[in-house]
Scaffold this active site. Sequence first.
Site, PDB file in Angstrom:
ATOM      1  N   ARG A   1      41.091  32.743  28.795  1.00 21.37           N
ATOM      2  CA  ARG A   1      41.377  32.068  30.059  1.00 21.37           C
ATOM      3  C   ARG A   1      41.898  30.684  29.711  1.00 21.37           C
ATOM      4  O   ARG A   1      41.203  29.906  29.057  1.00 21.37           O
ATOM      5  CB  ARG A   1      40.110  31.976  30.905  1.00 21.37           C
ATOM      6  CG  ARG A   1      40.259  31.181  32.204  1.00 21.37           C
ATOM      7  CD  ARG A   1      40.946  31.992  33.272  1.00 21.37           C
ATOM      8  NE  ARG A   1      40.998  31.285  34.531  1.00 21.37           N
ATOM      9  CZ  ARG A   1      40.055  31.357  35.476  1.00 21.37           C
ATOM     10  NH1 ARG A   1      38.976  32.092  35.269  1.00 21.37           N
ATOM     11  NH2 ARG A   1      40.192  30.714  36.619  1.00 21.37           N
TER      12      ARG A   1
ATOM     13  N   THR B   1      37.122  39.249  36.934  1.00 24.77           N
ATOM     14  CA  THR B   1      36.052  38.297  36.635  1.00 24.77           C
ATOM     15  C   THR B   1      34.794  38.635  37.416  1.00 24.77           C
ATOM     16  O   THR B   1      34.818  38.746  38.637  1.00 24.77           O
ATOM     17  CB  THR B   1      36.508  36.866  36.980  1.00 24.77           C
ATOM     18  OG1 THR B   1      37.735  36.594  36.311  1.00 24.77           O
ATOM     19  CG2 THR B   1      35.469  35.859  36.566  1.00 24.77           C
TER      20      THR B   1
ATOM     21  N   ASP C   1      36.771  39.931  47.541  1.00 25.57           N
ATOM     22  CA  ASP C   1      37.107  41.347  47.627  1.00 25.57           C
ATOM     23  C   ASP C   1      36.646  42.010  48.918  1.00 25.57           C
ATOM     24  O   ASP C   1      36.696  43.227  49.042  1.00 25.57           O
ATOM     25  CB  ASP C   1      36.492  42.096  46.439  1.00 25.57           C
ATOM     26  CG  ASP C   1      36.822  41.450  45.117  1.00 25.57           C
ATOM     27  OD1 ASP C   1      38.002  41.124  44.924  1.00 25.57           O
ATOM     28  OD2 ASP C   1      35.919  41.247  44.295  1.00 25.57           O
TER      29      ASP C   1
ATOM     30  N   ASP D   1      43.540  36.288  38.246  1.00 24.66           N
ATOM     31  CA  ASP D   1      43.744  35.565  36.985  1.00 24.66           C
ATOM     32  C   ASP D   1      45.191  35.712  36.513  1.00 24.66           C
ATOM     33  O   ASP D   1      45.997  36.442  37.087  1.00 24.66           O
ATOM     34  CB  ASP D   1      42.781  36.099  35.924  1.00 24.66           C
ATOM     35  CG  ASP D   1      42.468  35.050  34.865  1.00 24.66           C
ATOM     36  OD1 ASP D   1      43.203  34.044  34.803  1.00 24.66           O
ATOM     37  OD2 ASP D   1      41.503  35.244  34.115  1.00 24.66           O
TER      38      ASP D   1
ATOM     39  N   GLY E   1      32.306  40.862  45.381  1.00 23.51           N
ATOM     40  CA  GLY E   1      32.107  40.370  46.732  1.00 23.51           C
ATOM     41  C   GLY E   1      32.689  39.000  46.994  1.00 23.51           C
ATOM     42  O   GLY E   1      32.662  38.542  48.120  1.00 23.51           O
ATOM     43  N   ALA E   2      33.212  38.332  45.982  1.00 23.97           N
ATOM     44  CA  ALA E   2      33.693  36.966  46.166  1.00 23.97           C
ATOM     45  C   ALA E   2      34.963  36.928  47.017  1.00 23.97           C
ATOM     46  O   ALA E   2      34.975  36.334  48.081  1.00 23.97           O
ATOM     47  CB  ALA E   2      33.947  36.328  44.806  1.00 23.97           C
TER      48      ALA E   2
ATOM     49  N   ASP F   1      38.061  44.493  40.379  1.00 18.40           N
ATOM     50  CA  ASP F   1      38.264  43.068  40.172  1.00 18.40           C
ATOM     51  C   ASP F   1      37.967  42.787  38.699  1.00 18.40           C
ATOM     52  O   ASP F   1      37.302  43.586  38.034  1.00 18.40           O
ATOM     53  CB  ASP F   1      37.326  42.282  41.083  1.00 18.40           C
ATOM     54  CG  ASP F   1      37.495  40.784  40.931  1.00 18.40           C
ATOM     55  OD1 ASP F   1      38.627  40.345  40.727  1.00 18.40           O
ATOM     56  OD2 ASP F   1      36.483  40.063  41.016  1.00 18.40           O
TER      57      ASP F   1
END
Length: 1311
Positions: free
Chosen positions: A676, A478, A958, A742, A955-956, A476
């Site tokens: 970003r 971010t 994923d 993103d 962990g968000a 991942d």
Amino acid sequence: MAVLNQDQQDQMKISGYRRSHLRLILCWICICLTGGLLRLVLHWWRHWYLIATCQPCPLEEAQQVLVEEDYQGKHKLYHVKPVQIITIQHLKNLFYEKVPDETIDDNKLQLSVHFSSAHFKSCRTLRTFRCKQLVYAWDSGISNFNKINGLDVNVPCSYFHQQRGLALHEQLSRGIVFGVNEITVPLKDVKTLLFLEVLNPFYVFQIFSVILWFTYDYYYYACVIMLMSIFGITMSIIQTKKNQNVLHKTVLNTGHALVVNAKGVPREVLTSSLVPGDIIEIPTSGCTMQCDAVLLSGNCIMDESMLTGESVPVTKTPLPMKRDVIFDKKEHVRHTLFCGTKVIQTRYIGSKKVLAFVINTGNVTAKGGLIRSILYPPPVDYKFEQDSYKFIQCLALIAFVGFIYTLVTKILRGTDATKLIVESLDLITIVVPPALPAAMTVGRFYAQKRLKHNDIYCISPRSINVAGSIDCCCFDKTGTLTEDGMDMWGVVPKSSTNQFQIPLKDIGRLPYDHFLFGMVTCHSITVMNGTMTGDPLDLKMFESTGWILEDFNNIPENEKYGLIYPTILRQPNRVNLGTESKAAPAPVIRQSSVDDLLANVGLSQSEMHFDHGIVREFPFASNLQRMAVITRCLSARGFNVYCKGSPEMIQQLCLPQTLPDDYTQQLSMFAKQGFRIIALGFKALSPKINYTKVQRLSRDDVEHNLEFLGFVIMENRLKADTTAVINSLNLANIRTIMITGDNILTAMSVARDCGIVSSSQAVVTVHAVPSSSPSDNKIDSNHQHQHTQYQLQYTLELGSETINMAAPAPTLNGNKTCLGAGAAFVQHIELSQSNNSLMNSCDSSCTTSVLPNSNSLTSVKTVDTWTHNDDNVDVEIGVTSSQSLNNQQHDCWRQNYTFAMDGNTWQIVHDRFPNQMANILTRGAIYARMSPEQKQALIVELQNLDYYVAMCGDGANDCGALKVAHTGISLSETESSIASPFTSRKPTIAAVPMVIKEGRAALVTSFGIFKYMAAYSLVQFISVMILYSINSNLTDKQYLYIDLGLISVFAFFFGKTEAYAGQLVSQVPLSSLISATPLASLLLHLAAVIVFQVAGWLQLHQQTWFQPFVQTADNEHLGCYENYTMFAISSFQYVILAFVFSKGAPYRKPIWSNWPLCLTMAINLAIIIYLVVYPSEWISQFFQLVVPPEISFRLVMLSYGVAAFITHVLIETFIIEYWLFQHCQVQREKNPCTSTRKYMQLQYDMQSFDKWPPITDAFGVHDSTSSDLPTTEMQQPTYVNLSAEQHPDAVQYGIFPGFFENVTTQNAVND
């Protein structure tokens, strides 16, 4: 046989069975005849017992069902479940238990079962069974069992708002069918766990061995093994019980809830009695949700870290009431309260309560799904474990052959029957050592311990060995590759002339206009305990403005909706001036008029200031890629909409005439530098709209026809060790892939910065666009989906070194285009059609480029394709081959390129271009705008190409990818990482190479121990078979010393050798036991063992002092010269093989770093030399050694040991490692023509594609190091140099035409 969950991820087969008394009797007769052995086998394979005792029948008559799961055709799991019948009598009994004084007509009582679309079917009896904690009921409509679903399957959004609560009998009816609202964790008592553990095949074999050894009077080792088994069983039961209790405590449901009945009266009930369809009131003090519910009224601020891993509070808003919209938990996630999440704060208007509609209970909830994924994980497909079982079967076959041979020879010799059986069976325990499974866990145990020391925790030790084979790592972006937080870089506002202004880094210099007000108001920040909390990006953006977010301190949090503006944003100078002369705060009384409202917030209409109040918020949704707010300036009339989101989405929502001509050029320029980018939009609502109408506006009506305001530029820095880790993985030939949500250009820039894409690599962006011509539709006729057909277009970005190697810049239509770093240019290349079969297939991509029309929003390619119309380059479609890069140097990028694509394109390619999917996956390195489901599907697709895939995320979003990957490494400590095998407390990707190193060390250790235990068994088998030929054997003390003093000690310390501390090597260790290298190793070492033992045996018989062994009936002494010779030679071989199989670099440290193993080897070698050369008399008697009278023969035994050491080292080092492994097997695996791995063959095939991919557009890479700001040193786009300075006190009201018109008019009237 029927199918459960047709065309779903958990599709299974189901068969019905009913009892057969005849089969049951015959089965138990066979069980008795086999002494219970058959029942033991039927316990291990329960579906065999079902087949043996029951007969097949139709499902509608079944008393038991057999459910078969097939995991990708590789694993099959069977579940035997009883069918239960629920009758109306159960409901009647339950009703009278609840209300014993009331009576009810039996005809009114019906069982309510729900499958889909909120249609409850009523019935008097219901047949159900439970499988994997889910309930299935008989559905007469499809003549099959169907899963009982909650009210989230094909239900319109309007349905939830139309419900008014449930009557008591309906609640009880649904409660019986859906079950108790609790997440079920199977709890077994100690007796059951003990019974199941003892009947494990491993312990059954150990019990058999112990009984046999006691019969053979081999008490010592039998007692040791028995104690080890008892210890292992005890520890296993304790750990299992502990895990069960911890998991059960996590899901324990003991709270209460306020349920609104059909009359609208709330009553308190246990949360365990909630059913789908209940309407609950969310308490103002907050709570932990015990069900999934849809929010009907009010707002809730939630902590969803348990599910998402994000500690940022999330605002939940009521579900819009739309009849034509089907509720979807993914799309309407901002309106759904999930089980296990915490309600921190509630907000409601006036006396209206915060109500929610229960849609799921128990195991069907979000938390229930997480727990079920832990209880029933997918089987790990790992070749080492599969091959180990096959190898044990081969050893068992050897043991069986030895058993038959011994049985026959001893019968011919007239051996006693008891001794014959015992000695024959003993061969089985020799060839298949009972300690083998325990020894196999040693490497994982030490690796797990070392990982824990480095703050990496493993909840699945089996995954450690799997990590040793990883050859592909997905990351991942971010929070994983980059820092969690963002830093403000600057802003790029749009001027009144519809052109971009010069980028501004000092936000405090922004004038008071809509751009600043959008930054100030468009967020979801809330104040909790006096501290602002919210998304880090929102916080950074708001803090950069210097404005103050103010909540009313003397009003309860739950009542802030009583005020029209619960959140006030004050300009900095206003707050500073007010605090100097601020008196004691006056009590705030709710007012409805504008005058009183302004007085409450410290303003009068004569004072014109820009303090804002947020009237309504539309929270950020990942699928929408935006959020919006409706605000009102407290000194003005009228409502304004401010919307922020991804530039691609805001571009679609804004009016085309408000977009600058160089919109995509500006966007690509900043994105290529890794920034970003957030776009802002604005819209003024009609002056006729009042507050009530604002609350009723739909999101679609609010977020369209916006006016573009400008860009907010955020900077997301790489973590300190990201680049070093990626480089180490690249050096090890481990493929690295970025999977992010993103922007694709930002992902591309980060990928180049961290090394996932090298500076010399070209990147081809794949973009799926709808076919626009009849010919395109014809090409794509085989990929129709609904009414949309797509074609693939490929955009090339050349690497910096590729550009340097390219030919001089071509001239397009007379305009020379610079190919240097940082140039903004477009080259449209018309390539001839390839003769390659891939390009001639029906799903071939379009090879012509169509320039976008800047006047048409629908035809504009977004930045996902990196295409924009450069004002300085005159580009036409029909470029001839002589004008394009048609020389051989142009195609040099094809030797080193990678693919990039976004989530939408990935889904289209996955669904409609399967022939090209494998090729793109083989070269793909950047996947942007990927949803959690797409991340998970991508991991599976990579595994289908024979990659061993690791996934590393925070962990968000994923969790799904972490679950399906061979090795999941979570950088989050929240409960969302509970399904990930590895969790690192240090939030950096340095955990990835560490896990791989320990995995490789554990894998090599497991290989070494397995080979050593197998070799030890075969060495002892050969020695015993030779001694059996003369009716002799090793003595009990000799067995005890070999098994305990040598084998057990070596096996225990074998895994203490730590992982190699140097750079990861490119060659992955072997993962298959059934391959040429390990088999040849064992066979050659075994041949050497036989040679030395037979040579020693023959040399012994040639000695003049030799006397053959003769055993008499009354003499049980086994000592003899033959026994001495076999014991001496085999003892040396045990030590030598332990040394040879203990491998060092490049996967483990050298053997001498493992000082316990070296010390035990030295001690045991000294003991063996002492026993062989000159043992004392009592030692000889203890071991029953008959020492040869001549010292020369004893020294010959030492020479055999030295010769054996040299021989085994030469075999393992030169023949096995150097020649067979390095020069044969490794070269064969690296050769795409001979490799069995799919991605290797695809890479080889793609080397011959000289015209694929067909390039549509080409770009030069942006060199981010050449300039910090793309304004002067680069080719600069058009900027408007407007003064961005404005003193806060010098407010220019004229910049907002009509903004204060209503207020001025009102003042004139008042005057």
